[in-house]
Scaffold this motif. Structure first.
Motif, PDB file in Angstrom:
ATOM      1  N   UNK A 161       0.985  14.964  -4.344  1.00 10.79           N
ATOM      2  CA  UNK A 161       2.552  16.223  -3.639  1.00 10.79           C
ATOM      3  C   UNK A 161       2.552  16.002  -2.483  1.00 10.79           C
ATOM      4  N   UNK A 162       4.263  16.392  -2.625  1.00  7.33           N
ATOM      5  CA  UNK A 162       4.642  15.541  -1.202  1.00  7.33           C
ATOM      6  C   UNK A 162       5.310  14.387  -1.092  1.00  7.33           C
ATOM      7  N   UNK A 163       4.811  14.160  -1.574  1.00  8.79           N
ATOM      8  CA  UNK A 163       4.267  12.270  -1.562  1.00  8.79           C
ATOM      9  C   UNK A 163       3.297  11.615  -0.919  1.00  8.79           C
ATOM     10  N   UNK A 164       2.554  12.322  -0.757  1.00  7.14           N
ATOM     11  CA  UNK A 164       0.977  12.276  -0.598  1.00  7.14           C
ATOM     12  C   UNK A 164       0.111  10.687  -1.090  1.00  7.14           C
ATOM     13  N   UNK A 165      -0.816  10.056  -0.598  1.00  2.00           N
ATOM     14  CA  UNK A 165      -1.842   9.648  -1.602  1.00  2.00           C
ATOM     15  C   UNK A 165      -2.692   9.730  -0.384  1.00  2.00           C
ATOM     16  N   UNK A 166      -4.030   8.749  -0.763  1.00  2.19           N
ATOM     17  CA  UNK A 166      -5.623   8.468  -0.385  1.00  2.19           C
ATOM     18  C   UNK A 166      -5.213   8.337   1.291  1.00  2.19           C
ATOM     19  N   UNK A 167      -4.697   7.292   1.052  1.00  2.00           N
ATOM     20  CA  UNK A 167      -4.278   6.388   2.758  1.00  2.00           C
ATOM     21  C   UNK A 167      -3.393   7.415   3.469  1.00  2.00           C
ATOM     22  N   UNK A 168      -3.060   8.456   3.148  1.00  2.00           N
ATOM     23  CA  UNK A 168      -2.519   9.345   4.174  1.00  2.00           C
ATOM     24  C   UNK A 168      -3.644   9.926   5.249  1.00  2.00           C
ATOM     25  N   UNK A 169      -4.528   9.890   4.813  1.00  2.00           N
ATOM     26  CA  UNK A 169      -5.897  11.105   5.379  1.00  2.00           C
ATOM     27  C   UNK A 169      -5.986  10.695   6.798  1.00  2.00           C
TER      28      UNK A 169
ATOM     29  N   UNK B  53      -9.435   1.118   5.082  1.00  2.00           N
ATOM     30  CA  UNK B  53      -8.739  -0.119   3.710  1.00  2.00           C
ATOM     31  C   UNK B  53      -8.060   0.559   2.928  1.00  2.00           C
ATOM     32  N   UNK B  54      -7.372   0.592   2.878  1.00  2.00           N
ATOM     33  CA  UNK B  54      -6.193   1.435   1.536  1.00  2.00           C
ATOM     34  C   UNK B  54      -5.826  -0.062   0.058  1.00  2.00           C
ATOM     35  N   UNK B  55      -7.163   0.706  -0.263  1.00  2.00           N
ATOM     36  CA  UNK B  55      -7.437  -0.525  -1.681  1.00  2.00           C
ATOM     37  C   UNK B  55      -6.812  -1.038  -2.875  1.00  2.00           C
ATOM     38  N   UNK B  56      -6.045   0.103  -2.596  1.00  2.00           N
ATOM     39  CA  UNK B  56      -4.456   0.322  -3.492  1.00  2.00           C
ATOM     40  C   UNK B  56      -4.151   1.678  -2.826  1.00  2.00           C
ATOM     41  N   UNK B  57      -2.748   2.229  -4.109  1.00  2.00           N
ATOM     42  CA  UNK B  57      -1.964   3.023  -2.961  1.00  2.00           C
ATOM     43  C   UNK B  57      -2.561   4.356  -3.330  1.00  2.00           C
TER      44      UNK B  57
ATOM     45  N   UNK C 231     -14.058   2.722   3.232  1.00  2.00           N
ATOM     46  CA  UNK C 231     -14.270   3.374   4.642  1.00  2.00           C
ATOM     47  C   UNK C 231     -15.693   3.113   5.358  1.00  2.00           C
ATOM     48  N   UNK C 232     -16.026   2.380   5.919  1.00  2.00           N
ATOM     49  CA  UNK C 232     -17.400   2.832   6.710  1.00  2.00           C
ATOM     50  C   UNK C 232     -17.978   4.294   7.566  1.00  2.00           C
TER      51      UNK C 232
ATOM     52  N   UNK D  97     -18.379   4.544   2.316  1.00  2.00           N
ATOM     53  CA  UNK D  97     -17.689   5.287   0.984  1.00  2.00           C
ATOM     54  C   UNK D  97     -16.407   4.777   0.492  1.00  2.00           C
ATOM     55  N   UNK D  98     -16.102   4.384  -0.650  1.00  2.00           N
ATOM     56  CA  UNK D  98     -15.026   4.188  -1.388  1.00  2.00           C
ATOM     57  C   UNK D  98     -14.754   5.332  -2.255  1.00  2.00           C
ATOM     58  N   UNK D  99     -13.079   5.923  -2.783  1.00  2.00           N
ATOM     59  CA  UNK D  99     -12.944   6.658  -4.437  1.00  2.00           C
ATOM     60  C   UNK D  99     -11.859   6.053  -3.955  1.00  2.00           C
TER      61      UNK D  99
END
Length: 579
Positions: free
Chosen positions: A231-239, A374-378, A383-384, A391-393
């Protein structure tokens, strides 16, 4: 030159003799759980009976690495015919009684949990504006403060470790830092340690209105929900920018965070990150436990049947007893994902595999920082946590991630704690090989209940060689001539995103072997090259520099002595010259 060196020596000794800054415990003594060797992870056992809490501390919470529980307030209060969950906040007096058990069972529960290393936090709340606890109460302030101190001291002497204060208490003339400073700790199980205090600022107060203890950061859940719901244009990389001290306006050491709470469950039961959406809840909680911000609270709920009227649930205030009766009389049954299973109406989210395993992960990585993000995709990240965990998701069910990426984990074969159990030297789930700082990550999101990978050093398969051979294994699927995004390139093997996996310059041999089920196994032997200078070289350079500096100082001193001696002789001889 000599003067400059002496100046540096003086500065170094001055820095060494400077009084060290105050420790965190001195600056905020109410922010840490007393005497625990685990990372703080709190389970909110919502409306659990005290004897059930004691059993849970012994049988599940202790073995799975949890450090504390939160139980509801234990004050005399009003009661309604339907036994609502929120009635416990409407206190009539300051007498300690509870429908979840009497004083004896409360004391036994606290004693049992402490014996197994699980600290007990008591929730003190107020939902009535004429309540004894609020700033507008009808009783003399001195009388109320005396009673409050008596109750808190009794709980501390019983072995309680901390308190959760609700938003109506912020700014109260009763609940002040001075009151907590005045508590008697002589009879406390934890000696001089101050009790852990967390404030539920809710949506009505700013964090800067709290000046001691920790703050429950409600914006954290909103940000996590936006990220995972896109929502609000957010993705995992925004963490990396949303779940930070700056954005949440609270430093991590002063924060308590959550993704689900009783109030949120009832405001939006069908859209929140709760047990009615277990896949979303698992991802949100796992990410919260993997990311090093704040002290997390895990919600452990009870099920109640929904009766929606528009966007409002008419049963939202149903307590566990009424929920259990409604569930017994209903044809619709509820099945929890808990392992081991809970008895209805309890849901036991803290027993979900993803949540209990990530609690263990958090205990292993401790305070290690995030590295190799790392952003593996959008909608996929990895990350370590230092060199202790990986951890990867993936947050898009249409995605398949298959990449060779950098990791700081030591060489070895690791058990993915999401997909299986790790006991002794055996792993019943997926395993991943780390070789010279590289790991091949493969996640097919649509096939997995938990589209995540979690590895840590305490789940390394011990009977596998911890060393790294010079052979790298890569499996590719030959259906429809697809090679899992791996393709030959001019100078090596490449992913489709043009990132090199292996350079041909380092390859000494390639072996290709076919297997049943259309699988090809490729062995690539790599000649290891280490261009980085060794540690011994740095030591030699340092010693050489010290010797050079000593020689410079020594030669300067000899020159000075020689110069002044000859200057003195020259002056003496000048008096003997005839005019």
């Amino acid at each position: 030159m000599l003067t400059f060196i002496l100046f540096l020596i003086v500065i170094i000794f001055q820095d060494c003799s400077t009084t060290p800054p105050e420790t965190r415990s001195e600056l905020n003594p109410y922010a840490d759980l007393p005497v625990t060797d685990r990372q703080p992870v709190i389970v909110l056992l919502h409306e659990w009976p005290f004897d059930s809490v004691a059993r849970e501390c012994k049988l599940f919470l202790k073995p799975n690495g949890f450090s504390a529980i939160q139980v509801s307030v234990t004050l005399e209060r009003t009661e309604t015919p339907r036994r609502t969950w929120y009635e416990r906040g409407r206190s009539l007096s300051l007498k300690i009684v509870d429908k979840n058990g009497d004083m004896t069972s409360l004391r036994e529960m606290v004693s049992t949990c402490n014996a197994y290393g699980i600290r007990v936090i008591v929730q003190i709340e107020s939902s009535s504006k004429n309540d004894l606890w609020t700033r507008n109460g009808p009783f003399p302030q001195s009388e109320v403060q005396f009673e409050i101190k008596s109750i808190l001291n009794n709980l501390l002497n019983m072995g309680v470790s901390g308190f959760r204060l609700e938003s109506t208490m912020i700014g109260s003339t009763y609940f002040t830092e001075e009151l907590f400073n005045d508590l008697h700790l002589e009879g406390s199980l934890f000696g001089d340690s101050r009790p852990f205090v967390m404030h539920d600022t809710s949506y009505f107060f700013q964090p800067n209105q709290v000046n001691f203890g920790r703050i429950i950061v409600t914006d954290y859940a909103d940000s996590m929900h936006d990220i995972l719901s896109k929502q609000n244009g957010m993705h995992l990389g925004d963490i990396v920018r949303k779940l930070t001290d700056e954005n949440l306006k609270t430093v991590s050491e002063d924060a308590v965070v959550f993704v689900d709470q009783p109030q949120i469950q009832r405001i939006d039961p069908l859209k929140g990150m709760n047990f009615r959406q277990p896949r979303l809840l698992n991802k949100a909680t796992a990410l919260m436990l993997a990311w090093p911000y704040g002290t997390p609270i895990i919600m452990s709920s009870y099920y109640w049947p929904l009766e929606m009227s528009g966007n409002v649930d008419r049963n939202r205030n149903m307590g566990p007893l009424a929920a259990w009766k409604a569930l017994k009389s209903s044809s619709k049954q509820f099945q929890s994902e808990a392992e081991p299973e809970c008895h209805p109406p309890w849901v036991c989210e803290h027993r979900y595999r993803a949540i209990s395993r990530m609690t263990q992960f958090r205990n292993v990585v401790k305070n290690e920082p995030v590295v190799n993000f790392l952003s593996l995709s959008e909608d996929a990240i990895s990350f370590d946590r230092g060199s202790k965990g990986f951890f990867a998701i993936v947050n898009d069910d249409s995605q398949t991630i298959s990449k060779q990426i950098k990791t700081s984990l030591p060489n070895g074969l690791y058990c993915d704690v999401f997909s299986g159990n790790f006991q002794g030297d055996e792993c019943t789930g997926q395993t991943f090989q780390v070789c010279d700082g590289q790991i091949h990550v493969s996640i097919e999101a649509f096939k997995l209940d938990l589209p995540m990978i979690a590895l840590h050093v305490d789940a390394m398969v011990k009977n596998a060689s911890p060393g790294c051979s010079s052979e790298m294994m890569m499996a590719t699927n030959t259906e429809n001539n697809s090679y899992d995004k791996v393709a030959p390139a001019a100078n090596g093997l490449m992913n489709s995103d043009q990132s090199n996996i292996i350079s041909f310059d380092n390859i000494t041999s390639v072996q290709i072997q076919t297997h049943p089920h259309s699988k090809i196994e490729i062995k690539v032997k790599i000649e290891q090259q280490n261009d980085a200078p060794s540690a011994s070289l740095y030591v030699l350079l340092f010693l050489f520099s010290l010797i050079s500096l000593f020689c410079l100082i020594f030669s300067s001193a000899i020159f000075a002595i020689f110069f002044f001696r000859n200057f003195k002789l020259l002056g003496k001889n000048s008096h003997d010259i005839p005019s």
